[in-house]
Enzyme design. Structure first.
Site, PDB file in Angstrom:
ATOM      1  CB  ALA A  59       2.179  -2.023  -2.346  1.00 23.31           C
ATOM      2  CD  GLU A  60      -2.234  -2.929   2.066  1.00 25.82           C
ATOM      3  OE1 GLU A  60      -1.068  -2.492   2.245  1.00 25.82           O
ATOM      4  OE2 GLU A  60      -2.563  -4.104   2.292  1.00 25.82           O
ATOM      5  CD  GLN A  82      -4.888 -10.158   2.158  1.00 25.82           C
ATOM      6  OE1 GLN A  82      -3.914 -10.099   2.915  1.00 25.82           O
ATOM      7  NE2 GLN A  82      -4.864 -10.813   1.007  1.00 25.82           N
ATOM      8  CG  HIS A 129      -6.021  -9.031  10.455  1.00 29.66           C
ATOM      9  ND1 HIS A 129      -4.792  -8.653  10.925  1.00 29.66           N
ATOM     10  CD2 HIS A 129      -5.798  -9.832   9.391  1.00 29.66           C
ATOM     11  CE1 HIS A 129      -3.849  -9.218  10.174  1.00 29.66           C
ATOM     12  NE2 HIS A 129      -4.444  -9.925   9.230  1.00 29.66           N
TER      13      HIS A 129
END
Length: 325
Positions: A59-60, A82, A129
């Site tokens: 959970a950013e 991440q 990403h």
């Protein structure tokens, strides 16, 4: 001196600061026992314990909110997102809270948070990403945005970031993590935030860039040298704030400039660099300043990545356009 990759230099910097200051905490998704997706935090939990290096839920928004709270109670959080494509979930904590803390409290509180995150193309990652979102962060007052291109710079800049009293977004290009080694001091040292580095001296053209594009630009400069042109390559290292003085001093010497970034063209760091050059050194220019960037589309799937990303041939082409104007 030790031969280190960029990932080793980053780990060494965090180890140094964990030893140096008991208020430094390192946390994020899988950073503990696993040592992170890229092993940037490998061994740190075993060395410093689970209370100082620990995993968080996926959970950013929670990671960012916890960092903001810890920072005003005396801690120096080093939080990991991440992959930087996930930054949107923590934008409120970084931009609306940490970045404004000093101003809204009249200097009573600070947010000494380091937001570490991998990003960048060339390694065939899944969607969201690899996106280069540094321009989004650079537009946010109160946040430093740092992007190293070498192991030596990575360690010195990360130590400076952790010691800074304001939030620092510290972006690590995935392609550079293990692509080469260089000598890095094993002892602590710092590199000032907001100070660019001239990676190659030249007299005919200034190439301003950062991150993995530093190496692309240096390769382009080597090719240009074979064709009789002497290009200077400036590594911004910090894209917010910009080291405008170093850029302008170079442009006033070479009288020509191009700006190279991996991100899409619109509203990027390169656009800001071009504007600063035009504002401060337009009478020194003998040709318009041009940009080398990715197309203004979403980051493509892996099969099209190599076509989409700028390469050294693109830099050479734009450089010759300016040199032969």
């Amino acid at each position: 001196m030790a031969q280190m990759t960029m990932i080793q230099a980053i780990t060494d910097a965090m180890r140094n600061e964990l030893k140096n200051d008991e208020n430094v905490l390192v946390f994020g998704e899988d950073v503990g026992q696993n040592g992170g997706v890229f092993r940037a935090t490998e061994g740190l939990q075993q060395e410093f314990g689970e209370e100082r290096v620990f995993d968080t839920p996926l959970a950013e928004s929670g990671i960012g909110g916890m960092s903001a709270g810890l920072s005003v109670t005396g801690f120096r959080p080093v939080m990991e997102i991440q992959f930087f494509g996930f930054v949107f979930e923590t934008m409120d904590a970084v931009v609306a809270q940490m970045a404004r803390m000093r101003y809204r409290s009249g200097g009573h509180y600070h947010s000494p948070v380091t937001i570490r995150s991998p990003f960048g193309g060339g390694v065939k990652t899944p969607e969201l990403h690899a996106d280069s979102l540094e321009g989004l962060m650079a537009q946010s007052p109160g946040v430093h945005v740092v992007i190293p291109s070498t192991p030596y710079d990575a360690k010195g800049l990360l130590i400076s970031a952790i010691r800074d009293n304001d939030p620092v977004v510290y972006l690590e290009h995935m392609k550079l993590y293990r692509s080469f080694r260089e000598e890095v001091p094993e002892e602590e040292y710092t590199i000032p935030l907001g100070k660019a580095d001239v990676k190659r001296e030249g007299k005919d053209l200034t190439i301003v860039t950062y991150g993995a594009m530093v190496h692309t630009s240096l390769k382009a400069a080597e090719q240009l040298e074979k064709e009789g042109y002497d290009a200077e390559v400036i590594d911004l290292r910090t894209v917010s704030p910009l080291d405008v003085d170093t850029i302008i001093n170079s442009v006033e010497k070479t009288n020509r400039a191009i700006v190279v970034q991996e991100a899409q063209k619109q509203a990027g760091v390169a656009a800001n660099v071009v504007a600063e050059i035009n504002d401060r050194a337009i009478l020194s220019l003998e040709a318009p300043v041009v940009r080398v960037t990715a197309p203004d589309t979403v980051f493509p799937f892996a099969a099209a990545e190599d076509v989409w990303l700028p390469d050294y041939k693109d830099v050479v082409e734009k450089a010759k356009q300016v040199l032969e104007f």
